[in-house]
Write a protein that holds these residues in place. Sequence first.
Motif, PDB file in Angstrom:
ATOM      1  N   GLY A  84       8.152   8.482   0.612  1.00  0.00           N
ATOM      2  CA  GLY A  84       8.817   7.436  -0.329  1.00  0.00           C
ATOM      3  C   GLY A  84      10.134   6.846   0.365  1.00  0.00           C
ATOM      4  N   LEU A  85      11.062   7.757   1.076  1.00  0.00           N
ATOM      5  CA  LEU A  85      12.324   7.359   1.723  1.00  0.00           C
ATOM      6  C   LEU A  85      11.799   6.543   2.831  1.00  0.00           C
ATOM      7  N   TYR A  86      10.843   6.718   3.490  1.00  0.00           N
ATOM      8  CA  TYR A  86      10.577   5.842   4.611  1.00  0.00           C
ATOM      9  C   TYR A  86       9.989   4.271   3.955  1.00  0.00           C
ATOM     10  N   GLN A  90       9.087  -3.837  -5.126  1.00  0.00           N
ATOM     11  CA  GLN A  90       8.733  -2.770  -4.374  1.00  0.00           C
ATOM     12  C   GLN A  90       9.863  -1.526  -4.371  1.00  0.00           C
ATOM     13  N   ARG A  91      10.974  -1.885  -4.360  1.00  0.00           N
ATOM     14  CA  ARG A  91      11.879  -0.754  -4.191  1.00  0.00           C
ATOM     15  C   ARG A  91      12.239  -0.006  -5.689  1.00  0.00           C
ATOM     16  N   SER A  92      11.657  -0.923  -6.842  1.00  0.00           N
ATOM     17  CA  SER A  92      11.737  -0.248  -8.146  1.00  0.00           C
ATOM     18  C   SER A  92      10.514   0.894  -8.169  1.00  0.00           C
ATOM     19  N   LEU A  93       9.513   0.301  -7.954  1.00  0.00           N
ATOM     20  CA  LEU A  93       8.471   1.490  -7.955  1.00  0.00           C
ATOM     21  C   LEU A  93       8.424   2.610  -7.113  1.00  0.00           C
ATOM     22  N   ILE A  94       9.256   2.426  -5.751  1.00  0.00           N
ATOM     23  CA  ILE A  94       9.183   3.441  -4.986  1.00  0.00           C
ATOM     24  C   ILE A  94      10.357   4.543  -5.503  1.00  0.00           C
ATOM     25  N   ILE A  95      11.349   3.971  -6.013  1.00  0.00           N
ATOM     26  CA  ILE A  95      12.310   4.895  -6.790  1.00  0.00           C
ATOM     27  C   ILE A  95      11.815   5.862  -7.740  1.00  0.00           C
ATOM     28  N   VAL A  96      10.726   5.208  -8.409  1.00  0.00           N
ATOM     29  CA  VAL A  96      10.195   6.078  -9.495  1.00  0.00           C
ATOM     30  C   VAL A  96       9.356   6.934  -9.028  1.00  0.00           C
ATOM     31  N   GLY A  97       8.552   6.618  -7.804  1.00  0.00           N
ATOM     32  CA  GLY A  97       7.644   7.662  -7.069  1.00  0.00           C
ATOM     33  C   GLY A  97       8.420   8.600  -6.444  1.00  0.00           C
ATOM     34  N   VAL A  98       9.689   8.340  -5.696  1.00  0.00           N
ATOM     35  CA  VAL A  98      10.444   9.338  -4.933  1.00  0.00           C
ATOM     36  C   VAL A  98      10.979  10.343  -6.128  1.00  0.00           C
ATOM     37  N   VAL A  99      11.530   9.943  -7.337  1.00  0.00           N
ATOM     38  CA  VAL A  99      12.206  10.799  -8.261  1.00  0.00           C
ATOM     39  C   VAL A  99      11.047  11.776  -8.721  1.00  0.00           C
ATOM     40  N   ALA A 100      10.111  10.998  -9.156  1.00  0.00           N
ATOM     41  CA  ALA A 100       8.606  12.058  -9.563  1.00  0.00           C
ATOM     42  C   ALA A 100       8.359  13.090  -8.581  1.00  0.00           C
ATOM     43  N   SER A 101       8.442  12.582  -7.369  1.00  0.00           N
ATOM     44  CA  SER A 101       7.941  13.604  -6.166  1.00  0.00           C
ATOM     45  C   SER A 101       9.104  14.700  -6.158  1.00  0.00           C
ATOM     46  N   PHE A 102      10.481  14.319  -6.381  1.00  0.00           N
ATOM     47  CA  PHE A 102      11.474  15.278  -6.129  1.00  0.00           C
ATOM     48  C   PHE A 102      11.385  16.420  -7.320  1.00  0.00           C
ATOM     49  N   VAL A 103      10.780  15.795  -8.318  1.00  0.00           N
ATOM     50  CA  VAL A 103      10.750  16.821  -9.709  1.00  0.00           C
ATOM     51  C   VAL A 103       9.703  17.662  -9.611  1.00  0.00           C
ATOM     52  N   VAL A 150       0.780  -1.339   0.156  1.00  0.00           N
ATOM     53  CA  VAL A 150      -0.081   0.001  -0.069  1.00  0.00           C
ATOM     54  C   VAL A 150       0.878   1.074  -0.009  1.00  0.00           C
ATOM     55  N   LEU A 151       1.929   1.335   0.792  1.00  0.00           N
ATOM     56  CA  LEU A 151       2.959   2.371   0.941  1.00  0.00           C
ATOM     57  C   LEU A 151       3.613   2.485  -0.532  1.00  0.00           C
ATOM     58  N   THR A 152       4.024   1.654  -1.134  1.00  0.00           N
ATOM     59  CA  THR A 152       4.561   1.648  -2.447  1.00  0.00           C
ATOM     60  C   THR A 152       3.495   2.408  -3.523  1.00  0.00           C
ATOM     61  N   VAL A 153       2.474   1.645  -3.483  1.00  0.00           N
ATOM     62  CA  VAL A 153       1.549   2.262  -4.424  1.00  0.00           C
ATOM     63  C   VAL A 153       1.100   3.651  -4.106  1.00  0.00           C
ATOM     64  N   ALA A 154       1.217   4.255  -2.994  1.00  0.00           N
ATOM     65  CA  ALA A 154       0.851   5.549  -2.524  1.00  0.00           C
ATOM     66  C   ALA A 154       1.907   6.382  -2.787  1.00  0.00           C
ATOM     67  N   THR A 155       3.196   5.864  -2.704  1.00  0.00           N
ATOM     68  CA  THR A 155       4.390   6.704  -2.954  1.00  0.00           C
ATOM     69  C   THR A 155       4.234   6.947  -4.741  1.00  0.00           C
ATOM     70  N   LEU A 156       3.926   5.924  -5.324  1.00  0.00           N
ATOM     71  CA  LEU A 156       4.074   6.075  -6.864  1.00  0.00           C
ATOM     72  C   LEU A 156       3.060   6.844  -7.086  1.00  0.00           C
ATOM     73  N   LEU A 157       1.778   6.948  -6.915  1.00  0.00           N
ATOM     74  CA  LEU A 157       0.628   7.985  -7.225  1.00  0.00           C
ATOM     75  C   LEU A 157       0.874   9.292  -6.704  1.00  0.00           C
ATOM     76  N   ILE A 158       1.462   9.430  -5.586  1.00  0.00           N
ATOM     77  CA  ILE A 158       1.692  10.832  -4.900  1.00  0.00           C
ATOM     78  C   ILE A 158       2.931  11.422  -5.851  1.00  0.00           C
TER      79      ILE A 158
END
Length: 112
Positions: A72-74, A84-97, A36-44
């Motif tokens: 996403g870092l958490y 999970q880690r792959s999708l989280i990194i996509v979400g973290v990078v998108a969040s950063f941008v 759930v946290l992985t998908v939430a990170t990606l969507l946010i």
Amino acid sequence: MASMRNVLGPAGHAAGRAPGRFTLNTDGARHPAENVLTVATLLIGILAFVTGFIVRAHMIASWAGALGFLGGLYTQYISATTAQRSLIIVGVVASFVGVALGIYHGGFVPGP
């Protein structure tokens, strides 16, 4: 000498899974909270990225980007599988941008 086909098993059936089925639980165990946290990170992250290009939506991009980045870092810290880690990194990078563009366009507070 054994060929690689015999070592890896039949093609398309890696790790006993049905071919073409996507799962975040690649280790065979269930991880509902992490998923759930992985998908939430990606969507946010996607929300922050998209709204980062809209000047009037700078507040949404800034706050969603900051939330997606820190969350996403958490999530990366507690993640259990590589999928999970792959999708989280996509979400973290998108969040950063998204947060960077949001700050550039006006920041976390409404403009005058």
